[in-house]
Write an enzyme that holds these catalytic residues in place. Sequence first.
Site, PDB file in Angstrom:
ATOM      1  N   ASP A 133       0.831  -1.199   0.000  1.00 15.14           N
ATOM      2  CA  ASP A 133       0.000   0.000   0.000  1.00 15.14           C
ATOM      3  C   ASP A 133       0.868   1.253   0.000  1.00 15.14           C
ATOM      4  O   ASP A 133       1.383   1.669   1.027  1.00 15.14           O
ATOM      5  CB  ASP A 133      -0.921   0.024   1.226  1.00 15.14           C
ATOM      6  CG  ASP A 133      -1.914   1.179   1.142  1.00 15.14           C
ATOM      7  OD1 ASP A 133      -2.900   1.038   0.400  1.00 15.14           O
ATOM      8  OD2 ASP A 133      -1.681   2.232   1.769  1.00 15.14           O
ATOM      9  N   TYR A 192       3.770   9.708  -0.635  1.00 16.20           N
ATOM     10  CA  TYR A 192       4.731   9.153   0.328  1.00 16.20           C
ATOM     11  C   TYR A 192       6.168   9.393  -0.139  1.00 16.20           C
ATOM     12  O   TYR A 192       7.123   9.155   0.585  1.00 16.20           O
ATOM     13  CB  TYR A 192       4.493   7.653   0.564  1.00 16.20           C
ATOM     14  CG  TYR A 192       3.117   7.323   1.116  1.00 16.20           C
ATOM     15  CD1 TYR A 192       2.308   8.305   1.696  1.00 16.20           C
ATOM     16  CD2 TYR A 192       2.613   6.017   1.060  1.00 16.20           C
ATOM     17  CE1 TYR A 192       1.045   8.005   2.190  1.00 16.20           C
ATOM     18  CE2 TYR A 192       1.357   5.709   1.564  1.00 16.20           C
ATOM     19  CZ  TYR A 192       0.570   6.712   2.121  1.00 16.20           C
ATOM     20  OH  TYR A 192      -0.675   6.401   2.602  1.00 16.20           O
ATOM     21  N   LYS A 204      -1.884   6.141  -4.878  1.00 14.28           N
ATOM     22  CA  LYS A 204      -2.991   7.052  -4.581  1.00 14.28           C
ATOM     23  C   LYS A 204      -2.806   8.378  -5.307  1.00 14.28           C
ATOM     24  O   LYS A 204      -1.710   8.929  -5.349  1.00 14.28           O
ATOM     25  CB  LYS A 204      -3.072   7.296  -3.058  1.00 14.28           C
ATOM     26  CG  LYS A 204      -3.050   6.002  -2.229  1.00 14.28           C
ATOM     27  CD  LYS A 204      -3.305   6.210  -0.750  1.00 14.28           C
ATOM     28  CE  LYS A 204      -3.219   4.906   0.038  1.00 14.28           C
ATOM     29  NZ  LYS A 204      -1.874   4.577   0.538  1.00 14.28           N
ATOM     30  N   HIS A 238      -7.009   9.887  -2.977  1.00 13.02           N
ATOM     31  CA  HIS A 238      -6.441   9.917  -1.636  1.00 13.02           C
ATOM     32  C   HIS A 238      -7.292  10.673  -0.614  1.00 13.02           C
ATOM     33  O   HIS A 238      -7.566  10.175   0.466  1.00 13.02           O
ATOM     34  CB  HIS A 238      -5.017  10.500  -1.695  1.00 13.02           C
ATOM     35  CG  HIS A 238      -4.130  10.032  -0.602  1.00 13.02           C
ATOM     36  ND1 HIS A 238      -2.764   9.990  -0.732  1.00 13.02           N
ATOM     37  CD2 HIS A 238      -4.381   9.589   0.647  1.00 13.02           C
ATOM     38  CE1 HIS A 238      -2.229   9.520   0.388  1.00 13.02           C
ATOM     39  NE2 HIS A 238      -3.185   9.283   1.237  1.00 13.02           N
TER      40      HIS A 238
HETATM   41  N1  LIG Z   1      -5.371   6.593   2.783  1.00 14.00           N
HETATM   42  C1  LIG Z   1      -4.845   7.342   3.733  1.00 14.00           C
HETATM   43  O1  LIG Z   1      -5.181   8.529   3.850  1.00 14.00           O
HETATM   44  C2  LIG Z   1      -3.871   6.730   4.695  1.00 14.00           C
HETATM   45  C3  LIG Z   1      -3.560   7.388   5.904  1.00 14.00           C
HETATM   46  C4  LIG Z   1      -2.669   6.783   6.796  1.00 14.00           C
HETATM   47  C5  LIG Z   1      -2.093   5.551   6.488  1.00 14.00           C
HETATM   48  N2  LIG Z   1      -2.389   4.932   5.296  1.00 14.00           N
HETATM   49  C6  LIG Z   1      -1.780   3.616   4.954  1.00 14.00           C
HETATM   50  O2  LIG Z   1      -1.851   2.734   6.082  1.00 14.00           O
HETATM   51  C7  LIG Z   1      -0.544   2.287   6.415  1.00 14.00           C
HETATM   52  C8  LIG Z   1      -0.417   1.999   7.897  1.00 14.00           C
HETATM   53  O3  LIG Z   1      -0.713   3.114   8.689  1.00 14.00           O
HETATM   54  P1  LIG Z   1       0.404   3.915   9.488  1.00 14.00           P
HETATM   55  O4  LIG Z   1       1.654   3.857   8.738  1.00 14.00           O
HETATM   56  O5  LIG Z   1      -0.198   5.239   9.786  1.00 14.00           O
HETATM   57  O6  LIG Z   1       0.551   3.198  10.876  1.00 14.00           O
HETATM   58  P2  LIG Z   1       0.470   1.740  11.563  1.00 14.00           P
HETATM   59  O7  LIG Z   1       0.681   0.669  10.586  1.00 14.00           O
HETATM   60  O8  LIG Z   1      -0.760   1.741  12.397  1.00 14.00           O
HETATM   61  O9  LIG Z   1       1.698   1.868  12.574  1.00 14.00           O
HETATM   62  C9  LIG Z   1       3.010   1.974  12.121  1.00 14.00           C
HETATM   63  C10 LIG Z   1       3.900   2.093  13.352  1.00 14.00           C
HETATM   64  O10 LIG Z   1       3.838   0.874  14.110  1.00 14.00           O
HETATM   65  C11 LIG Z   1       5.136   0.336  14.254  1.00 14.00           C
HETATM   66  N3  LIG Z   1       4.982  -1.137  14.187  1.00 14.00           N
HETATM   67  C12 LIG Z   1       4.627  -1.858  13.100  1.00 14.00           C
HETATM   68  N4  LIG Z   1       4.544  -3.155  13.400  1.00 14.00           N
HETATM   69  C13 LIG Z   1       4.856  -3.277  14.712  1.00 14.00           C
HETATM   70  C14 LIG Z   1       4.948  -4.377  15.580  1.00 14.00           C
HETATM   71  N5  LIG Z   1       4.716  -5.622  15.157  1.00 14.00           N
HETATM   72  N6  LIG Z   1       5.298  -4.147  16.868  1.00 14.00           N
HETATM   73  C15 LIG Z   1       5.539  -2.883  17.294  1.00 14.00           C
HETATM   74  N7  LIG Z   1       5.457  -1.798  16.508  1.00 14.00           N
HETATM   75  C16 LIG Z   1       5.116  -1.989  15.223  1.00 14.00           C
HETATM   76  C17 LIG Z   1       5.946   0.908  13.120  1.00 14.00           C
HETATM   77  O11 LIG Z   1       7.309   0.975  13.480  1.00 14.00           O
HETATM   78  P3  LIG Z   1       8.540   0.628  12.481  1.00 14.00           P
HETATM   79  O12 LIG Z   1       8.143   0.993  11.088  1.00 14.00           O
HETATM   80  O13 LIG Z   1       9.625   1.504  13.003  1.00 14.00           O
HETATM   81  O14 LIG Z   1       8.815  -0.824  12.638  1.00 14.00           O
HETATM   82  C18 LIG Z   1       5.348   2.300  13.001  1.00 14.00           C
HETATM   83  O15 LIG Z   1       5.880   3.171  13.984  1.00 14.00           O
HETATM   84  C19 LIG Z   1       0.341   3.440   5.926  1.00 14.00           C
HETATM   85  O16 LIG Z   1       1.701   3.052   5.839  1.00 14.00           O
HETATM   86  C20 LIG Z   1      -0.307   3.748   4.598  1.00 14.00           C
HETATM   87  O17 LIG Z   1       0.063   2.771   3.636  1.00 14.00           O
HETATM   88  C21 LIG Z   1      -3.272   5.504   4.415  1.00 14.00           C
END
Ligand SMILES: NC(=O)c1ccc[n+]([C@@H]2O[C@H](COP(=O)([O-])OP(=O)(O)OC[C@H]3O[C@@H](n4cnc5c(N)ncnc54)[C@H](OP(=O)(O)O)[C@@H]3O)[C@@H](O)[C@H]2O)c1
Length: 387
Positions: free
Chosen positions: A118, A123, A148, A181
Amino acid sequence: MSFSQKYHPLLTVDKDTGEQESLQCRDPRKRRSLLVIAVIIIMFTSLPFVHMIRSRGFWGACHGSQRNSSTLAKLPSHYTLPSGDNIPSVALGVWQAGKGEVGNAVKTALTAGYRHIDGAWIYCNEEEVGQALKTSSIPCEELWLTSKLWNTFHAPEDIETALDQSLSMLGTNYLDLYLIHWGSYSPTCASCLFRTRPVAFKTCTTILDGDLTADPYPTWQKLEELVDKGKIRYIVISNFNTRRIKNLTANNLKYQPAVNQVELNFWNPQPELLKLSKENGLLLEAYSPLGSDKQVGKSLSVPEVKSITSKLRITPAQVIISWSIQRSTIVLPKSITPSRITENLEVFELPQEDFERLEKAATSHTPQRVVNLSAGWKLPFDVFDGQ
Ligand SMILES: NC(=O)c1ccc[n+]([C@@H]2O[C@H](COP(=O)([O-])OP(=O)(O)OC[C@H]3O[C@@H](n4cnc5c(N)ncnc54)[C@H](OP(=O)(O)O)[C@@H]3O)[C@@H](O)[C@H]2O)c1
Ligand SMILES: *[C@@H]1O[C@H](CO)[C@@H](O)[C@H](O)[C@H]1NC(C)=O
Ligand SMILES: *[C@@H]1O[C@H](CO)[C@@H](O)[C@H](O)[C@H]1NC(C)=O
Ligand SMILES: *[C@@H]1O[C@H](CO)[C@@H](O)[C@H](O)[C@H]1NC(C)=O
């Protein structure tokens, strides 16, 4: 396990808070005056069909050997879209995966068994993602690749250029999923920083495209053309609330939205949106499932999560990801840490009582979004609700 969903229109639009800092990619077209700040008011309706059937998982058992998960059932590795295509239920998120990090994360993920990535133009890391995909030997057809359409490119005449730029950076001829997006809210690029290239960009202003925000149908129609051209397989919405879904789907769409990507996590579980989506056959993708970088620590420390963690001897992140899949959503955990990338795919079904305990805890507090760009974009209105 299978279930059918009808479409429902409740979605709230989310903004990527964390995207604030990295929001500025360079405008592939020129700086037209388009930058717009807008929120989207739009879309929603009841999409008719769509049934999603979760299929069985095939990654589940492959990895975690040292944990005692012998008594836990596997979770579905895929959902079936109305078209019959099976889409992987877990994708690697790459927002905030920086230069020099994201390529390795993608390679680790592909090795671990992920087949769904994704990403997004904003990004600012698509080139490195593309390089990593190129070095893997995974055939394109096995991958589900998402990008996106950033807010500044929603005008029909800007869309293909923006898409082509993503395709070129990713090194592919088509995307599996292409998301709108943030509706048509368009903060104009300000001191755009295209991190994958040593290019500096001019400071821009922020302008709201009120027309496209109110009615994104022209954007959708152009995207439909690009489906017909073979550049996109599925057009997807993101951060759309019910009203916007209804507004969009009230048009005579050639292609219905295949998925709606929204914030879904312990803090913002959106049970009504989930219910309506299921009833209407619209698959949801859970972004920031762990609470994003800002709240991941807090998410992993939720008492119910910790208790299920000890009971099942799986990790807190696995408990949350399993719960997300059991809620019938695709889940998009982001990590650049190899052990976590592997761990996040190694999920098992929570016993019903544990699932229900966590669901109850998640839906018993006041919902709070982790990602909300209204303030960061200085919007005079809530970006999730339109103007
Ligand atoms: N459409 C939109 O508007 C939108 C908005 C936000 C996000 N997104 C998508 O959703 C994805 C995920 O959301 P997000 O990046 O906001 O946050 P998330 O996946 O909820 O959290 C990511 C955080 O959690 C940590 N982490 C991941 N796996 C872990 C584990 N097993 N144990 C402990 N910590 C862990 C990561 O650290 P490390 O990376 O340092 O390991 C990072 O700090 C994004 O990357 C993006 O692709 C889309
Ligand atoms: C794993 O769980 C099963 C069922 O609860 C139990 O019988 C078994 O002893 C456990 N194995 C280990 C190594 O803890
Ligand atoms: C969607 O909402 C906009 C703004 O209110 C309106 O102009 C447009 O007609 C609506 N579209 C449909 C199909 O109802
Ligand atoms: C998003 O943030 C704005 C400004 O801080 C706030 O008014 C709004 O209620 C928030 N929206 C949601 C859905 O949390």
